[in-house]
Design a protein around this motif. Structure first.
Motif, PDB file in Angstrom:
ATOM      1  N   LEU A   1       0.824  -1.211   0.000  1.00  5.77           N
ATOM      2  CA  LEU A   1       0.000   0.000   0.000  1.00  5.77           C
ATOM      3  C   LEU A   1       0.861   1.266   0.000  1.00  5.77           C
ATOM      4  CD1 LEU A   1      -2.662  -1.197   2.577  1.00  5.77           C
ATOM      5  CD2 LEU A   1      -3.093  -0.729   0.168  1.00  5.77           C
TER       6      LEU A   1
ATOM      7  N   HIS B   1       0.253   4.202  -2.394  1.00  4.33           N
ATOM      8  CA  HIS B   1      -0.974   4.953  -2.095  1.00  4.33           C
ATOM      9  C   HIS B   1      -0.755   5.884  -0.891  1.00  4.33           C
ATOM     10  CE1 HIS B   1      -3.147   2.578  -5.007  1.00  4.33           C
ATOM     11  NE2 HIS B   1      -2.580   1.501  -4.489  1.00  4.33           N
TER      12      HIS B   1
ATOM     13  N   LEU C   1      -7.347   0.736   1.202  1.00  5.59           N
ATOM     14  CA  LEU C   1      -7.212   1.613   0.027  1.00  5.59           C
ATOM     15  C   LEU C   1      -8.096   2.849   0.168  1.00  5.59           C
ATOM     16  CD1 LEU C   1      -7.164  -0.690  -3.134  1.00  5.59           C
ATOM     17  CD2 LEU C   1      -5.437   0.979  -2.427  1.00  5.59           C
TER      18      LEU C   1
ATOM     19  N   ARG D   1      -6.942   6.614  -0.179  1.00  5.74           N
ATOM     20  CA  ARG D   1      -7.322   7.320  -1.416  1.00  5.74           C
ATOM     21  C   ARG D   1      -8.482   8.300  -1.216  1.00  5.74           C
ATOM     22  NH1 ARG D   1      -7.090   2.564  -5.815  1.00  5.74           N
ATOM     23  NH2 ARG D   1      -9.201   2.283  -5.087  1.00  5.74           N
TER      24      ARG D   1
END
Ligand SMILES: Cc1ncc(COP(=O)(O)O)c(C=O)c1O
Length: 405
Positions: free
Chosen positions: A19, A22, A337, A341
């Motif tokens: 991750l 991100h 996520l 995000r």
């Protein structure tokens, strides 16, 4: 194009690190990311260790002996002695972190197609170490409702097959924070003797047991002495992950002989690093005792915060510096996520380690996350409030009947 080997495809990408792009993108947008996903201690490496490094007078950096420098082997032996664990210096091999020791141990015990029992969820790199050694992990699945304890010997017996050669155990546990009870250790010992198995004990978090609990090293079982391969490391107890010094210790001469051949093939472990850890190994007990108190305060902050989130019933981590918890979420991978995000609260968000990567069995852990205690208690308490807000805002939140009991 030439094809890669079948083994290449068995190595999984670290679920903790995947991750990262991100998280970097969130930071580029100006969001502060609180990293709950990585077990990299946030506190400084002991000044004594750094001073030792500066004070070294090394005229020539030749290969160190493959088994480790005599000073480092003696220091590990003295360190173990301070825990009532007896390994003579020549029963200790210095390794490039516990990682190398575990990979060697797996290869020695079951390499080339054998199997090893492991509790899942487990430290995710065990899967990659096993893939490198061509060992199959046979999981014994633990549940958050049981505090990730396995309870009885039967749980192990039912997983043993004709190719099972050993049991790999991390105590206290990464990722769950479980500290196995004496009865559980006895159960492992009993099964090991019954089925003629090795026990690879990963005790890199030995110091970190909360509530003043007694640390129970596997090495207490004298009748298991020939079966035990102990793996240890300075990484976590001395906030020194980058030093890359660990060890393997065993009384089994045959294992030592083969392990030494593995060590010879990789030549040696860095000289300066072996020397810089000596004083802390000899006198570092008080330092890691203070660390344990700090991690306990952090554990309490996370436990309290998680308990306040609707649909979460946390288990109280008993040691190491992690906990795992179930969230009322359809997929924690998607949720992680989403956090990076699509979500922020007061300009901050979280990076979480989705649970799936800690399981050997596919499909397990989808609604679990691992949380590492790598910030002060205040920041962790705030992180749990952010988690609460994110769970409430997440479109895939499970409610009512869809929640797992
Ligand atoms: C359970 C466990 N074993 C082994 C290791 C690897 O330790 P080292 O840094 O000594 O290679 C880690 C690192 O996170 C760990 O959590």
């Amino acid at each position: 194009m030439p094809k890669l080997s079948a083994k290449s495809s068995k190595l999984q990408a670290s679920p903790i690190r995947k991750l990262a792009p991100h998280a970097r993108a969130a930071e580029a947008r100006g969001t502060r990311v609180i990293y709950l996903n990585i077990g990299q201690p946030d506190m400084p490496t002991p000044p004594e260790m750094i001073a030792e490094l500066h004070g070294l007078s090394l005229a020539r950096l030749a290969y160190a002996p493959s088994e480790g420098l005599p000073e480092a082997r003696a220091a590990w032996s003295a360190f173990f002695e301070s825990w009532g664990i007896r390994f003579a210096p020549d029963e200790v091999l210095v390794t490039n972190g516990a990682s190398e020791a575990i990979t060697f141990a797996l290869a020695i015990v079951a390499g080339g197609g054998g199997e090893v029992l492991v509790f899942e969820p487990c430290y995710t790199n065990y899967l990659s170490f096993a893939a490198q050694a061509d060992v199959t992990m046979r999981p014994v699945t633990l549940r958050v409702e049981d505090g990730y304890h396995f309870g009885a010997a039967e749980r192990l017996r039912e997983r043993i097959g004709p190719k099972t050669r050993g049991i790999l155990l991390c105590n206290p546990s990464n990722p769950t924070g479980t500290v196995y009870t004496l009865a559980e250790l006895e159960a492992v010992a009993q099964v090991a003797v019954e089925h003629d198995l090795f026990v690879i004990c990963d005790e890199v978090y030995r110091e970190f047991v909360f509530g003043g609990g007694e640390v129970r090293s596997f090495t207490r079982f004298e009748d298991l002495a020939q079966r035990i391969i102990l793996v240890d490391s300075v990484s976590k107890r001395f906030n020194a992950c980058g030093v890359r010094i660990g060890c393997m210790a065993t009384r089994n001469r045959e294992v030592l002989d083969v392990a030494l051949r593995f060590c010879q093939a990789r030549l040696s472990v860095p000289t300066a690093e072996q020397l810089m850890v000596v004083p802390m190994l000899e006198r570092g007990r008080e330092y890691s005792r203070r660390l344990c108190g700090e991690y306990e305060r952090r554990r309490d902050a996370v436990f309290q915060g998680l308990g306040g989130i609707d649909g979460v019933s946390p288990h109280l981590s008993e040691g190491s510096f992690y906990t795992m918890t179930r969230l009322p979420i359809d997929s924690c991978e998607d949720f992680a996520l989403f956090l990076l995000r699509d979500f922020s609260s007061g300009g901050e968000t979280l990076s979480l380690a989705p649970g799936e990567g800690f399981y050997v069995t596919e499909g397990l852990g989808v609604d679990e996350v691992r949380i590492a205690f790598m910030y002060d208690a205040e920041t962790l308490a705030r992180a749990m409030r952010i988690l609460d807000a994110a769970v409430a805002a997440y479109p895939g939140k499970l409610v009512g009947a869809s929640l797992k009991s």
